[in-house]
Design a protein around this motif. Structure first.
Motif, PDB file in Angstrom:
ATOM      1  N   GLN A 268       0.800  -1.223   0.000  1.00  0.00           N
ATOM      2  CA  GLN A 268       0.000   0.000   0.000  1.00  0.00           C
ATOM      3  C   GLN A 268       0.832   1.272   0.000  1.00  0.00           C
ATOM      4  O   GLN A 268       0.287   2.372  -0.010  1.00  0.00           O
ATOM      5  CB  GLN A 268      -0.925   0.010   1.226  1.00  0.00           C
ATOM      6  N   GLY A 269       2.150   1.124   0.048  1.00  0.00           N
ATOM      7  CA  GLY A 269       3.003   2.297   0.136  1.00  0.00           C
ATOM      8  C   GLY A 269       2.934   2.962   1.488  1.00  0.00           C
ATOM      9  O   GLY A 269       3.127   4.180   1.605  1.00  0.00           O
ATOM     10  N   THR A 270       2.660   2.170   2.523  1.00  0.00           N
ATOM     11  CA  THR A 270       2.533   2.677   3.885  1.00  0.00           C
ATOM     12  C   THR A 270       3.728   2.235   4.716  1.00  0.00           C
ATOM     13  O   THR A 270       4.110   1.062   4.683  1.00  0.00           O
ATOM     14  CB  THR A 270       1.239   2.141   4.542  1.00  0.00           C
ATOM     15  N   GLU A 271       4.323   3.155   5.441  1.00  0.00           N
ATOM     16  CA  GLU A 271       5.460   2.808   6.294  1.00  0.00           C
ATOM     17  C   GLU A 271       5.003   1.933   7.459  1.00  0.00           C
ATOM     18  O   GLU A 271       3.953   2.176   8.057  1.00  0.00           O
ATOM     19  CB  GLU A 271       6.103   4.087   6.850  1.00  0.00           C
ATOM     20  N   ARG A 272       5.799   0.918   7.779  1.00  0.00           N
ATOM     21  CA  ARG A 272       5.529   0.124   8.977  1.00  0.00           C
ATOM     22  C   ARG A 272       5.800   1.006  10.190  1.00  0.00           C
ATOM     23  O   ARG A 272       6.792   1.717  10.262  1.00  0.00           O
ATOM     24  CB  ARG A 272       6.408  -1.129   9.017  1.00  0.00           C
ATOM     25  N   LEU A 273       4.915   0.949  11.148  1.00  0.00           N
ATOM     26  CA  LEU A 273       4.972   1.875  12.277  1.00  0.00           C
ATOM     27  C   LEU A 273       6.119   1.556  13.230  1.00  0.00           C
ATOM     28  O   LEU A 273       6.515   0.382  13.384  1.00  0.00           O
ATOM     29  CB  LEU A 273       3.653   1.820  13.046  1.00  0.00           C
ATOM     30  N   PRO A 274       6.661   2.559  13.902  1.00  0.00           N
ATOM     31  CA  PRO A 274       7.677   2.327  14.930  1.00  0.00           C
ATOM     32  C   PRO A 274       7.151   1.354  15.985  1.00  0.00           C
ATOM     33  O   PRO A 274       5.987   1.422  16.379  1.00  0.00           O
ATOM     34  CB  PRO A 274       7.905   3.728  15.520  1.00  0.00           C
ATOM     35  N   GLY A 275       8.027   0.484  16.422  1.00  0.00           N
ATOM     36  CA  GLY A 275       7.643  -0.541  17.382  1.00  0.00           C
ATOM     37  C   GLY A 275       7.314  -1.869  16.733  1.00  0.00           C
ATOM     38  O   GLY A 275       7.252  -2.900  17.413  1.00  0.00           O
ATOM     39  N   THR A 276       7.097  -1.871  15.414  1.00  0.00           N
ATOM     40  CA  THR A 276       6.794  -3.115  14.703  1.00  0.00           C
ATOM     41  C   THR A 276       8.091  -3.892  14.474  1.00  0.00           C
ATOM     42  O   THR A 276       9.001  -3.393  13.808  1.00  0.00           O
ATOM     43  CB  THR A 276       6.128  -2.819  13.348  1.00  0.00           C
ATOM     44  N   PRO A 277       8.202  -5.095  15.006  1.00  0.00           N
ATOM     45  CA  PRO A 277       9.426  -5.878  14.791  1.00  0.00           C
ATOM     46  C   PRO A 277       9.660  -6.189  13.318  1.00  0.00           C
ATOM     47  O   PRO A 277       8.716  -6.223  12.510  1.00  0.00           O
ATOM     48  CB  PRO A 277       9.154  -7.166  15.587  1.00  0.00           C
ATOM     49  N   THR A 278      10.917  -6.401  12.969  1.00  0.00           N
ATOM     50  CA  THR A 278      11.271  -6.732  11.597  1.00  0.00           C
ATOM     51  C   THR A 278      10.906  -8.181  11.292  1.00  0.00           C
ATOM     52  O   THR A 278      10.584  -8.977  12.185  1.00  0.00           O
ATOM     53  CB  THR A 278      12.775  -6.552  11.360  1.00  0.00           C
ATOM     54  N   ARG A 279      11.010  -8.513  10.024  1.00  0.00           N
ATOM     55  CA  ARG A 279      10.754  -9.890   9.582  1.00  0.00           C
ATOM     56  C   ARG A 279      11.715 -10.860  10.269  1.00  0.00           C
ATOM     57  O   ARG A 279      11.294 -11.903  10.780  1.00  0.00           O
ATOM     58  CB  ARG A 279      10.909  -9.949   8.060  1.00  0.00           C
ATOM     59  N   GLN A 280      12.997 -10.513  10.293  1.00  0.00           N
ATOM     60  CA  GLN A 280      13.991 -11.412  10.902  1.00  0.00           C
ATOM     61  C   GLN A 280      13.788 -11.522  12.414  1.00  0.00           C
ATOM     62  O   GLN A 280      13.943 -12.600  12.994  1.00  0.00           O
ATOM     63  CB  GLN A 280      15.410 -10.928  10.580  1.00  0.00           C
ATOM     64  N   GLN A 281      13.448 -10.434  13.063  1.00  0.00           N
ATOM     65  CA  GLN A 281      13.155 -10.490  14.497  1.00  0.00           C
ATOM     66  C   GLN A 281      11.942 -11.384  14.769  1.00  0.00           C
ATOM     67  O   GLN A 281      11.904 -12.129  15.751  1.00  0.00           O
ATOM     68  CB  GLN A 281      12.900  -9.082  15.038  1.00  0.00           C
ATOM     69  N   THR A 282      10.966 -11.302  13.880  1.00  0.00           N
ATOM     70  CA  THR A 282       9.754 -12.114  14.030  1.00  0.00           C
ATOM     71  C   THR A 282      10.065 -13.594  13.892  1.00  0.00           C
ATOM     72  O   THR A 282       9.588 -14.423  14.673  1.00  0.00           O
ATOM     73  CB  THR A 282       8.704 -11.680  12.991  1.00  0.00           C
ATOM     74  N   ILE A 283      10.876 -13.928  12.899  1.00  0.00           N
ATOM     75  CA  ILE A 283      11.264 -15.330  12.703  1.00  0.00           C
ATOM     76  C   ILE A 283      12.016 -15.841  13.922  1.00  0.00           C
ATOM     77  O   ILE A 283      11.750 -16.945  14.428  1.00  0.00           O
ATOM     78  CB  ILE A 283      12.120 -15.468  11.425  1.00  0.00           C
ATOM     79  N   ALA A 284      12.948 -15.026  14.427  1.00  0.00           N
ATOM     80  CA  ALA A 284      13.746 -15.441  15.589  1.00  0.00           C
ATOM     81  C   ALA A 284      12.863 -15.644  16.817  1.00  0.00           C
ATOM     82  O   ALA A 284      13.037 -16.604  17.574  1.00  0.00           O
ATOM     83  CB  ALA A 284      14.830 -14.405  15.874  1.00  0.00           C
ATOM     84  N   ARG A 285      11.905 -14.757  17.022  1.00  0.00           N
ATOM     85  CA  ARG A 285      11.007 -14.880  18.175  1.00  0.00           C
ATOM     86  C   ARG A 285      10.164 -16.156  18.061  1.00  0.00           C
ATOM     87  O   ARG A 285       9.976 -16.889  19.036  1.00  0.00           O
ATOM     88  CB  ARG A 285      10.095 -13.652  18.240  1.00  0.00           C
ATOM     89  N   TYR A 286       9.648 -16.394  16.872  1.00  0.00           N
ATOM     90  CA  TYR A 286       8.831 -17.594  16.665  1.00  0.00           C
ATOM     91  C   TYR A 286       9.646 -18.858  16.936  1.00  0.00           C
ATOM     92  O   TYR A 286       9.172 -19.784  17.612  1.00  0.00           O
ATOM     93  CB  TYR A 286       8.262 -17.634  15.247  1.00  0.00           C
ATOM     94  N   GLU A 287      10.872 -18.912  16.405  1.00  0.00           N
ATOM     95  CA  GLU A 287      11.712 -20.091  16.623  1.00  0.00           C
ATOM     96  C   GLU A 287      11.993 -20.292  18.109  1.00  0.00           C
ATOM     97  O   GLU A 287      11.974 -21.427  18.605  1.00  0.00           O
ATOM     98  CB  GLU A 287      13.018 -19.960  15.836  1.00  0.00           C
ATOM     99  N   GLU A 288      12.232 -19.195  18.812  1.00  0.00           N
ATOM    100  CA  GLU A 288      12.514 -19.286  20.243  1.00  0.00           C
ATOM    101  C   GLU A 288      11.298 -19.801  21.006  1.00  0.00           C
ATOM    102  O   GLU A 288      11.418 -20.687  21.870  1.00  0.00           O
ATOM    103  CB  GLU A 288      12.910 -17.903  20.770  1.00  0.00           C
TER     104      GLU A 288
END
Length: 342
Positions: A268-288
């Motif tokens: 949508q051309g919308t910036e991800r808001l501050p505080g939103t974890p990155t894709r890699q952070q999300t993957i790492a959290r899920y694995e943990e």
């Protein structure tokens, strides 16, 4: 067969049903009736049941849409999932009753208790309006991790012990990926004869690149923050919408969440808001949190985009949208991006 009440007539039509189902409810009245925008595949209505000399009860009624968005749509499927998850600690709504007939309200329906809480929305994007947008960065992070942790919790459940094997699709094969890809291919044929070619290419690619999942789990199917209710402290208090749950690769739910976040931001051309974890952070959290590795996210994101296109194609048919309005455009664009990585 009773005629199906319109959404406007339903608050009146449901009163006799409530008086029959609830004890000492001859004085039952419906108040605060609201149609919920939640979900594509099911019509959802929120209301309060009031009785003389009895405490008010907050309820939800769900019924199929007039035009089915999935070929195998069945209220029993989602009711069984919620009832069998009820003792797991996962905060799913308690189902009061299911009526699969048409005599009472003209179509099958079920009634469940309402969980008080708020959810971020998808339309408009939660990165541009609503609960997530209005929150502080730390609160957004808490909501995001709440969703990821919920996905991990679902995947740690023993679906065999919970008797959820009915969520498989044995008519399409013996292996989980073969089953879900076969289902998507058949459902696309059912949904539209003019689906964008990229959707067919996606199914062909999924079949050609199948693999053995590291873990086979219960997949929520519609894993996103918009299907979670949060309390005022941004804690998860409700996990909703089990219409498309199935047995498959544990990575599918994480891919669904990340795909829809891409649709709500980059597409949508919308910036991800501050505080939103990155894709890699999300993957790492899920694995943990899950104890499971993420190895096939690209495959599962293509699967997510193809699967989501099915109700969107049917919705376009139901609304009789003109051909130039492509409600699957974000699904197609993501599929083309991911296939181009070959």
């Amino acid at each position: 067969m009773t005629a199906r009440p319109t959404a406007a007539d339903l608050p009146t039509a449901v009163v006799p049903v409530l008086r029959e189902e609830f004890p000492d409810a001859r004085s039952a009245r419906v108040s605060n009736w609201t149609a919920s925008p939640r979900g594509l595949a099911t019509e959802t209505f929120l209301f309060d049941l009031e009785r003389d000399d009895a405490e008010q009860v907050s309820l939800v009624l769900r019924r199929p849409p007039e035009v089915a968005l999935f070929p195998d749509y069945d209220l029993l499927r989602q009711v069984l999932v919620m009832r069998r998850l009820a003792g797991t600690g996962l905060p799913v709504p308690a189902v009061r009753w299911l009526d699969r007939g048409t005599e009472a309200l003209g179509s099958p329906y079920f009634v469940m208790d309402r969980i008080e809480g708020c959810a971020p929305g998808d339309l408009p994007s939660y990165h541009s309006a609503g609960l997530y947008f209005d929150a502080e960065p730390a609160e957004r992070e808490k909501m995001w991790w709440g969703c990821v942790d919920t996905i991990a919790e679902i995947h740690q459940l023993d679906w065999r012990t919970l008797n959820l094997d009915f969520l498989a699709f044995p008519q399409f094969g013996t292996k989980p990926l073969e089953q879900i890809v076969g289902y998507v291919g058949a459902a696309l044929d059912w949904a539209s004869t003019t689906a964008p070619p990229a959707l067919r290419r996606a199914v062909d690619w999924l079949r050609a690149n199948s693999y053995e999942p590291d873990q086979v789990t219960l997949c929520w199917g519609d894993a996103r923050m918009s299907n979670i209710l949060y309390d005022t402290e941004f804690r998860v208090v409700g996990v909703l919408d089990w219409e498309i749950s199935y047995i498959g690769d544990h990575e599918a739910d994480l891919a669904w969440m990340l795909f829809l976040d891409w649709a709500c931001s980059e597409f949508q051309g919308t910036e991800r808001l501050p505080g939103t974890p990155t894709r890699q952070q999300t993957i790492a959290r899920y694995e943990e949190r899950s104890g499971m590795k993420v190895r096939n996210l690209r495959y599962n994101e293509i699967l997510a985009a193809a699967l989501l296109s099915i109700p969107l194609l049917r919705m376009a048919h139901r609304l009789q949208l003109p051909p130039e309005v492509d409600v699957t455009a974000f699904c197609v664009q993501r599929i083309e991006q991911l296939l181009a990585e070959d």
